[in-house]
Write an enzyme that holds these catalytic residues in place. Sequence first.
Site, short mmCIF file in Angstrom:
data_model
loop_
_atom_site.label_atom_id
_atom_site.label_comp_id
_atom_site.label_asym_id
_atom_site.label_seq_id
_atom_site.Cartn_x
_atom_site.Cartn_y
_atom_site.Cartn_z
N ASN A 338 0.86 -1.18 0.00
CA ASN A 338 0.00 0.00 0.00
C ASN A 338 0.90 1.23 0.00
O ASN A 338 1.67 1.43 0.95
CB ASN A 338 -0.91 0.03 1.23
N TYR A 340 1.22 5.48 -0.81
CA TYR A 340 0.55 6.75 -1.07
C TYR A 340 1.49 7.95 -1.13
O TYR A 340 1.18 8.93 -1.81
CB TYR A 340 -0.49 7.04 0.03
N GLU A 412 -2.94 -1.01 -2.70
CA GLU A 412 -3.63 0.29 -2.58
C GLU A 412 -2.72 1.39 -3.11
O GLU A 412 -1.52 1.42 -2.83
CB GLU A 412 -3.97 0.63 -1.12
#
Length: 527
Positions: A338, A340, A412
């Site tokens: 994940n 970001y 993600e």
Amino acid sequence: MKVTVTQIFLLLLLSLVHSFAEQRSSEEEEVERSQFPSGFLFGAATSSYQIEGAVLEDGKSPNNWDVFCHIPGGIKNGDTGDIADDHYHQFLEDIEIIHSLGVNAYRFSISWSRVLPRGRLGEVNPKGVMFYSKIIDNLLLKGIEPYVTIYHHDHPQELEERFGAWLSPLMQEEFVHFAETCFENFGDRVKYWTTINEPNLLAEMAYLWGRYPPAHCSAPFGNCSSGNSDTEPLFVLHNMLLSHAKAANIYRHKYQLKQGGFIGIIANTLMCEPLRDIELDREAAKRALAFYIAWMLDPLVFGDYPPEMRQYHGNELPRFTSEETKLLTQSLDFIGINHYTTLYAKDCIHSTCSSDGDRAIQGFVYLTGERHGVPIGERTGMRRFFIVPRGMEKIIEYVKERYNNMPMFVTENGYSPPEKEDEQEEDLVQDAKRIEFHKAYLAALARAIRNGADVRGYFIWSLMDNFEWVYGYNTRFGLYYVDRQTLRRTPKLSARWYANFLTNSGHNHVEDANPGSFKIKDAYFLD
């Protein structure tokens, strides 16, 4: 060394030029599905608590988030997951919109309190099992691979009250029982399992900062009613790693050969770059990665915590028995990533830092998104999330090099815009920035794959706007806008772009994603 005003100005100018150059480069670089390997999974992701609602329906028990959301001041705007996106009642419509995107995989999680309301002390809830079976069956009918996370931060509140949940080794056997219940009931149709979503993030948010339930922390990280931020995250992550390893062992010996699936775990990964161009900060950036990513992945590959953590934590860091080490190192078929954001890292061993950076639990590293007031990348709707596409390539390279190029999935990656007052639906669905974000990050991922990284999938967070934990509903990552009054789902420009990208239609530009030019047979995209 004395820094002059001129030097500061030049540093600011260089930062701005670098940021602008990267933005222009990422915007100009086109990315197409054909740049990814055959069989690559492209999907969207959600989690049970964030979309389902139906808080106490059909035998579900209260979970830790159900309780936490009703504590005054815990969640922004007083939001709760009681209704969320009402996916529990609208899952068939949601599967239709998933299908309309043209994805070949969908990542979702299973609510522990819906399937095993009382954990090992109670019976399996047949209505909970039936709900997830219907989701799986309908996905497969549409040719969509179910990619299932067993635990995504929500567990029966009873486990918290009986023995303190993840603070206790008793949680390990509770988790193994839950995982095996999932293998027994769904494993004949599910080929991709992830045991726990982001154990490192959960340990940090719930037991260091005290912002997730059970809200444990201590100074200088927060002012909670209980907790020890310097030690509890270590014990909690230890229990989660052993829970994963024991569940994977059950899967290996009882189900994998017969069911033909794969099992992994998901790490929260941020990339770190040195704040200052000095060796101390270059070492701090490496140390930050070790104390956050390698903290959870080193034991699963090498059988122990990173040596950097042993050096600074000493006897506070738990130890594994030889039998546990064997279970850990045989527990992964793949790693979920994940990702970001990217942050700057500053050394706090030989430099002055704020009190929360000057701690062993943080690796004696201060993390920030700014250098001399200039952000590392464009700001988003999350305080510590910045748009830094190069970070995707770098974090994949880091995991590739450290863990012998074990298969990876980007489970993600997503963008939420800065929140503005009085935004209307028509503004929120015109999300050109989200399209630019995913194009840039996918291009970076494609470069990493061309460089030899064994990455096998990419999941956009998220399918639709949902309950974003302590940030409530005004932080929006979705490809679909959800009206909070009617719960109607509306495709954003990014949904239209993603469908175009996945069909290699040639309409892969932001301007080509406008409603007037988009043509697809499914009614969910028709205006």
